[in-house]
Design an enzyme around this catalytic site. Structure first.
Site, PDB file in Angstrom:
ATOM      1  N   ALA A   1       1.100  -1.115  -0.460  1.00 43.54           N
ATOM      2  CA  ALA A   1       0.191   0.113   0.166  1.00 43.54           C
ATOM      3  C   ALA A   1       0.472   1.421   0.239  1.00 43.54           C
ATOM      4  O   ALA A   1      -0.099   1.826  -0.108  1.00 43.54           O
ATOM      5  CB  ALA A   1      -0.715  -0.064   1.292  1.00 43.54           C
TER       6      ALA A   1
ATOM      7  N   HIS B   1      -3.189  -4.217 -17.553  1.00 41.75           N
ATOM      8  CA  HIS B   1      -4.045  -3.484 -17.402  1.00 41.75           C
ATOM      9  C   HIS B   1      -4.672  -2.524 -18.556  1.00 41.75           C
ATOM     10  O   HIS B   1      -5.319  -1.727 -19.060  1.00 41.75           O
ATOM     11  CB  HIS B   1      -3.958  -1.856 -16.484  1.00 41.75           C
ATOM     12  CG  HIS B   1      -2.540  -0.957 -16.927  1.00 41.75           C
ATOM     13  ND1 HIS B   1      -0.872  -1.652 -16.830  1.00 41.75           N
ATOM     14  CD2 HIS B   1      -2.336   0.436 -17.459  1.00 41.75           C
ATOM     15  CE1 HIS B   1      -0.568  -0.433 -17.426  1.00 41.75           C
ATOM     16  NE2 HIS B   1      -1.077   0.225 -17.492  1.00 41.75           N
TER      17      HIS B   1
ATOM     18  N   HIS C   1       1.063  -5.754 -23.069  1.00 36.67           N
ATOM     19  CA  HIS C   1      -0.004  -5.409 -23.484  1.00 36.67           C
ATOM     20  C   HIS C   1       0.150  -5.531 -24.428  1.00 36.67           C
ATOM     21  O   HIS C   1      -0.556  -4.936 -24.849  1.00 36.67           O
ATOM     22  CB  HIS C   1       0.621  -3.871 -23.193  1.00 36.67           C
ATOM     23  CG  HIS C   1       1.231  -3.856 -21.571  1.00 36.67           C
ATOM     24  ND1 HIS C   1       0.657  -3.942 -19.884  1.00 36.67           N
ATOM     25  CD2 HIS C   1       1.828  -2.609 -20.680  1.00 36.67           C
ATOM     26  CE1 HIS C   1       0.754  -3.998 -18.813  1.00 36.67           C
ATOM     27  NE2 HIS C   1       1.892  -3.012 -19.881  1.00 36.67           N
TER      28      HIS C   1
HETATM   29  N1  LIG Z   1       4.308   0.951 -10.432  1.00 37.79           N
HETATM   30  C1  LIG Z   1       3.995   1.394 -12.013  1.00 37.79           C
HETATM   31  O1  LIG Z   1       3.393   2.301 -12.501  1.00 37.79           O
HETATM   32  C2  LIG Z   1       3.515  -0.558 -12.274  1.00 37.79           C
HETATM   33  C3  LIG Z   1       4.137  -1.006 -11.599  1.00 37.79           C
HETATM   34  N2  LIG Z   1       3.415  -1.878 -11.828  1.00 37.79           N
HETATM   35  C4  LIG Z   1       3.867  -3.563 -10.665  1.00 37.79           C
HETATM   36  O2  LIG Z   1       3.003  -3.365 -10.026  1.00 37.79           O
HETATM   37  C5  LIG Z   1       3.956  -3.725  -9.054  1.00 37.79           C
HETATM   38  C6  LIG Z   1       3.989  -2.621  -7.378  1.00 37.79           C
HETATM   39  O3  LIG Z   1       4.916  -1.393  -8.541  1.00 37.79           O
HETATM   40  P1  LIG Z   1       4.746  -0.524  -7.731  1.00 37.79           P
HETATM   41  O4  LIG Z   1       4.274   0.444  -6.979  1.00 37.79           O
HETATM   42  O5  LIG Z   1       5.467   0.639  -8.280  1.00 37.79           O
HETATM   43  O6  LIG Z   1       5.986  -0.990  -6.886  1.00 37.79           O
HETATM   44  P2  LIG Z   1       7.100  -0.458  -5.561  1.00 37.79           P
HETATM   45  O7  LIG Z   1       8.746  -0.526  -5.804  1.00 37.79           O
HETATM   46  O8  LIG Z   1       6.903   0.846  -5.597  1.00 37.79           O
HETATM   47  O9  LIG Z   1       6.924  -1.500  -4.181  1.00 37.79           O
HETATM   48  C7  LIG Z   1       5.613  -1.313  -3.594  1.00 37.79           C
HETATM   49  C8  LIG Z   1       5.677  -1.635  -2.083  1.00 37.79           C
HETATM   50  O10 LIG Z   1       6.543  -2.788  -2.033  1.00 37.79           O
HETATM   51  C9  LIG Z   1       7.616  -2.697  -0.937  1.00 37.79           C
HETATM   52  N3  LIG Z   1       8.592  -2.533  -1.367  1.00 37.79           N
HETATM   53  C10 LIG Z   1       9.185  -2.679  -2.449  1.00 37.79           C
HETATM   54  N4  LIG Z   1      10.698  -2.912  -2.077  1.00 37.79           N
HETATM   55  C11 LIG Z   1      10.163  -3.687  -2.113  1.00 37.79           C
HETATM   56  C12 LIG Z   1      11.683  -5.580  -1.233  1.00 37.79           C
HETATM   57  N5  LIG Z   1      12.724  -5.459  -2.417  1.00 37.79           N
HETATM   58  N6  LIG Z   1      11.089  -6.235  -0.374  1.00 37.79           N
HETATM   59  C13 LIG Z   1      10.200  -5.978   0.172  1.00 37.79           C
HETATM   60  N7  LIG Z   1       8.892  -4.617   0.135  1.00 37.79           N
HETATM   61  C14 LIG Z   1       9.136  -4.666  -1.300  1.00 37.79           C
HETATM   62  C15 LIG Z   1       7.157  -1.247  -0.479  1.00 37.79           C
HETATM   63  O11 LIG Z   1       6.505  -1.337   0.501  1.00 37.79           O
HETATM   64  P3  LIG Z   1       7.029  -0.972   2.010  1.00 37.79           P
HETATM   65  O12 LIG Z   1       8.542  -0.461   1.686  1.00 37.79           O
HETATM   66  O13 LIG Z   1       6.617  -0.576   2.883  1.00 37.79           O
HETATM   67  O14 LIG Z   1       6.800  -2.462   2.872  1.00 37.79           O
HETATM   68  C16 LIG Z   1       6.757  -0.497  -1.927  1.00 37.79           C
HETATM   69  O15 LIG Z   1       5.625   0.199  -0.627  1.00 37.79           O
HETATM   70  C17 LIG Z   1       4.976  -4.168  -9.277  1.00 37.79           C
HETATM   71  O16 LIG Z   1       4.795  -5.593  -9.561  1.00 37.79           O
HETATM   72  C18 LIG Z   1       5.396  -3.800 -10.265  1.00 37.79           C
HETATM   73  O17 LIG Z   1       6.039  -4.449 -11.253  1.00 37.79           O
HETATM   74  C19 LIG Z   1       2.758  -2.515 -12.636  1.00 37.79           C
HETATM   75  C20 LIG Z   1       2.753  -1.183 -13.972  1.00 37.79           C
HETATM   76  C21 LIG Z   1       2.666  -0.515 -13.486  1.00 37.79           C
HETATM   77  O1  LIG Z   2       2.343  -1.372 -17.308  1.00 36.73           O
HETATM   78  C1  LIG Z   2       3.418  -0.562 -17.302  1.00 36.73           C
HETATM   79  O2  LIG Z   2       2.309   0.465 -17.997  1.00 36.73           O
HETATM   80  C2  LIG Z   2       3.193   1.511 -18.278  1.00 36.73           C
HETATM   81  C3  LIG Z   2       2.693   2.388 -18.919  1.00 36.73           C
HETATM   82  O3  LIG Z   2       0.825   2.505 -18.305  1.00 36.73           O
HETATM   83  P1  LIG Z   2      -0.458   3.469 -18.672  1.00 36.73           P
HETATM   84  O4  LIG Z   2      -1.800   3.246 -18.484  1.00 36.73           O
HETATM   85  O5  LIG Z   2       0.132   4.576 -18.440  1.00 36.73           O
HETATM   86  O6  LIG Z   2       0.258   3.661 -20.870  1.00 36.73           O
HETATM   87  C4  LIG Z   2       4.886   1.728 -18.185  1.00 36.73           C
HETATM   88  O7  LIG Z   2       4.931   3.167 -17.657  1.00 36.73           O
HETATM   89  C5  LIG Z   2       5.404   0.778 -16.877  1.00 36.73           C
HETATM   90  O8  LIG Z   2       6.614   0.676 -17.762  1.00 36.73           O
HETATM   91  C6  LIG Z   2       5.076  -0.676 -17.415  1.00 36.73           C
HETATM   92  O9  LIG Z   2       4.966  -1.488 -15.972  1.00 36.73           O
END
Ligand SMILES: NC(=O)C1=CN([C@@H]2O[C@H](COP(=O)(O)OP(=O)(O)OC[C@H]3O[C@@H](n4cnc5c(N)ncnc54)[C@H](OP(=O)(O)O)[C@@H]3O)[C@@H](O)[C@H]2O)C=CC1
Ligand SMILES: O=C1O[C@H](COP(=O)(O)O)[C@@H](O)[C@H](O)[C@H]1O
Length: 576
Positions: A96, A262, A324
């Site tokens: 979260a 997505h 995608h």
């Molecule tokens: N961000 C994006 O735009 C997109 C992300 N995704 C996927 O969604 C998922 C989440 O993405 P995103 O929110 O960017 O990821 P984050 O890197 O922000 O990680 C989410 C949370 O996971 C915990 N975390 C991060 N790294 C680690 C670690 N090494 N070990 C344990 N806990 C960890 C942290 O919470 P805490 O430290 O509080 O536990 C962090 O706030 C991923 O699988 C990503 O590939 C897919 C599409 C787009």
């Molecule tokens: O899954 C992913 O999508 C985003 C792009 O998503 P969009 O809805 O903003 O077009 C991309 O930036 C990211 O690298 C990838 O992990």
């Protein structure tokens, strides 16, 4: 390291008992058991054009779920009976504190609430390691919530109501004890009602299995369903993806796993099948007989800012193409499904993916952006990111030509192009049709017949649109031809704000509608296409062609297209 899966074997000796613990009514069984609560006989339910979940009166005694295929599959209209017979939904966002949760997931849940799409009883929990109080979570979430721009009434009020339903529990991802604590809090909120639990794994993939193990053992619902939305990446090749699936299936049935892509929830991607299957004018043209090539284009005008650590382990082919763009391709090219039911659609998608020729190195070009200064402003190169190794060969751009070896598509190039730090942010599907045989107006077009070919464009983003380039006569006494667009621009036709893809997908997951989620055999077929290429690129240490930040990408993409007799449709006229 990011992307390395925890081996299932590390997941404790309790695995077999946990899979038993996790068995509970399938959604079908649950639906049957819920039938006794139905207020309305099915035949009196709303037609499919009403909002998919809506309260039937202001006191929300009953409501109706409708999934994205418009079917009221599991209507759970509730009577006004005892509290115990009511259903409650608990949504736990694991990770979260992260980027995706803040940017997309909480805002999407709020949007569903704002639109009255959530049932009366629901609770949202954030779970992560970061220490936070409920209030702090609410504060964090409140910064990214927005109301629909076209109807802002009661916005603040709605936000406050929503935030009151949000709670937080801090815990480790591999701690059964911490998930037991979460379970206690969930039960407290569920207050003895029939409870459905949805876990959204918004965390790095290396902890997916730990979370699923702990959640399944300690925090699965004992009265309703438990489902898990899994974010990509689903592995980094066939092997790791297979291992991930195997590990997840120690604790979950395939039915409970919702692998999210997505892009499948985007409005224009949804529209692709509608356009094709509900208009007589398109489906007959949908084959090698009339279509010369198909282009799937994704570009972003920013780099990997802040996500370099993740990205370097995956690269653009895994980040965008293997999921995608390939999902869009499968929807585009599949045969007509028997029905709109999830399994019928996914069966057709798998078939088409399995008919494809695995990608060859000579049909791919890769690029990486380098630093660039423009108008006194300097933009960093990919390897300037401190989380990226200086000698990284990870592609931030790729173009590829794919082929489907079946009767419908034999010989038609499906070109994909995806890149970061390019000159524009855009995603589109372009369909270039063949030249008109024996065209009577040939001489009016000059020598370049390509300029006269019909092109159908589905612009996924920004400014969603479907337009068809046609040839017409310029009004006047002479015979001058022009190319114009028959243009359906969504914001002009439908002034309502288009819901975010995550809204649709969350709603579908709650509804148990799997059509827009990836089945494990689809995933296997997708990896089978890309894994040999990815391996070769890495083993041969193929050096990506550098392109300046903010440019149109490597020129190699044009050579690749030319090799297949194709011109990229997005090059030339910016608005085309
Ligand atoms: N961000 C994006 O735009 C997109 C992300 N995704 C996927 O969604 C998922 C989440 O993405 P995103 O929110 O960017 O990821 P984050 O890197 O922000 O990680 C989410 C949370 O996971 C915990 N975390 C991060 N790294 C680690 C670690 N090494 N070990 C344990 N806990 C960890 C942290 O919470 P805490 O430290 O509080 O536990 C962090 O706030 C991923 O699988 C990503 O590939 C897919 C599409 C787009
Ligand atoms: O899954 C992913 O999508 C985003 C792009 O998503 P969009 O809805 O903003 O077009 C991309 O930036 C990211 O690298 C990838 O992990």
């Amino acid at each position: 390291m990011a992307g390395h899966l925890s081996p299932c074997s590390s997941s404790s000796s309790s695995s077999s008992s946990s899979s038993l613990n996790f068995s509970h009514p399938s959604s079908f069984e649950l639906r049957k058991s819920l039938d006794k609560f139905l207020v309305l006989p099915r035949k009196t339910q709303e037609p499919s054009w009403v909002p998919r979940i809506r309260s039937r009166n202001s006191s929300r005694k009953s409501f109706q779920l409708k999934s994205s295929n418009g079917h009221s599959l599991s209507s759970v209209s509730l009577h006004d009976g005892s509290e115990k017979s009511e259903l409650t939904y608990s949504i736990t966002v694991v990770g979260a504190s992260g980027d995706l949760a803040k940017k997309k997931i909480f805002p999407a849940i709020f949007a569903l609430f704002y639109e009255d799409c959530l049932p009366k009883n629901f609770t949202v929990f954030g779970y992560a390691r970061t220490k936070m109080t409920d209030e702090e979570l609410r504060m964090m979430i409140s910064k990214t919530l927005t109301c629909r721009i076209d109807k802002r009434e009661n916005c603040e009020d709605k936000m406050n109501q929503f935030l009151k339903r949000c709670f937080y529990h801090s815990g480790q991802y591999n701690s059964e004890e911490n998930f037991r604590e979460l379970d206690i809090k969930l039960r407290e909120k569920e207050a003895g009602r029939l409870a459905n639990r949805l876990f959204y794994l918004s965390i790095p993939p290396n902890i997916f299995v730990d979370v699923v193990r702990c959640a399944s053992i300690m925090a699965s619902s004992t009265s309703g369903w438990t489902r898990v939305i899994v974010e990509k990446p689903f592995g980094r090749d066939s092997e790791s993806s297979g291992e991930l699936t195997r590990c997840l299936k120690q604790y979950l049935n395939e039915d409970q796993i919702f692998r999210i892509d997505h892009y499948l929830g985007k409005e224009l991607v949804e529209n692709l099948s509608v356009l094709r299957f509900s208009n007589l004018v398109f489906e007959p043209l949908w084959s090698r007989n009339y279509i010369r090539n198909v282009q799937l284009i994704f570009s972003e005008d920013f780099g990997t800012e802040g996500r370099g650590g993740y990205f370097d382990h995956y690269g653009i082919i895994r980040d965008i193409m293997q999921n995608h763009l390939l999902q869009i391709l499968a929807l585009f090219a599949m045969e007509t499904p028997v029905s709109l039911d999830a399994e019928d659609i996914r069966n057709e998608k798998v078939k088409v993916l399995r008919s494809m020729r695995p990608l060859q190195l000579e049909d791919v070009i890769v690029g990486q952006y380098k630093g660039h200064s423009k108008g006194g402003k300097s933009f960093p190169g990919y390897t300037d990111d401190p989380t990226v190794p200086k000698d990284s060969l990870t592609p931030t751009f790729a173009a590829a030509a794919l082929f489907i070896n079946n009767a419908r598509w034999d010989g038609v190039p499906f070109l994909m192009k995806a890149g970061k730090a390019l000159h524009t942010k855009r995603a589109e599907i372009r369909v270039q049709f063949r030249h008109v045989p024996g065209n009577l107006y040939k001489r009016n077009f000059g020598t370049d017949l390509d300029k006269a070919t019909n092109e159908l464009v589905l612009r996924v983003q920004p400014d969603e649109a479907i337009y068809l380039k046609i040839n017409n006569k310029v009004p006047g006494l002479g015979m001058r031809l022009d190319r114009s667009d028959l243009n359906l621009l969504f914001k002009a036709r439908y002034p309502r704000e288009i819901p975010d893809a995550y809204e649709r997908l969350l709603l579908d997951a709650m509804e148990g509608e799997r059509r827009l989620f990836i089945r494990s055999d689809e995933l296997d077929a997708a990896w089978a296409l890309f894994s040999p290429l990815l391996k070769e690129l890495e083993e041969k240490k193929i050096v990506p062609e550098l392109y300046p930040y903010g440019s149109r990408g490597p020129v190699g993409a044009h050579y690749l297209a030319a090799k297949h007799n194709v011109r990229w449709g997005d090059v030339g006229n910016e608005d085309s």
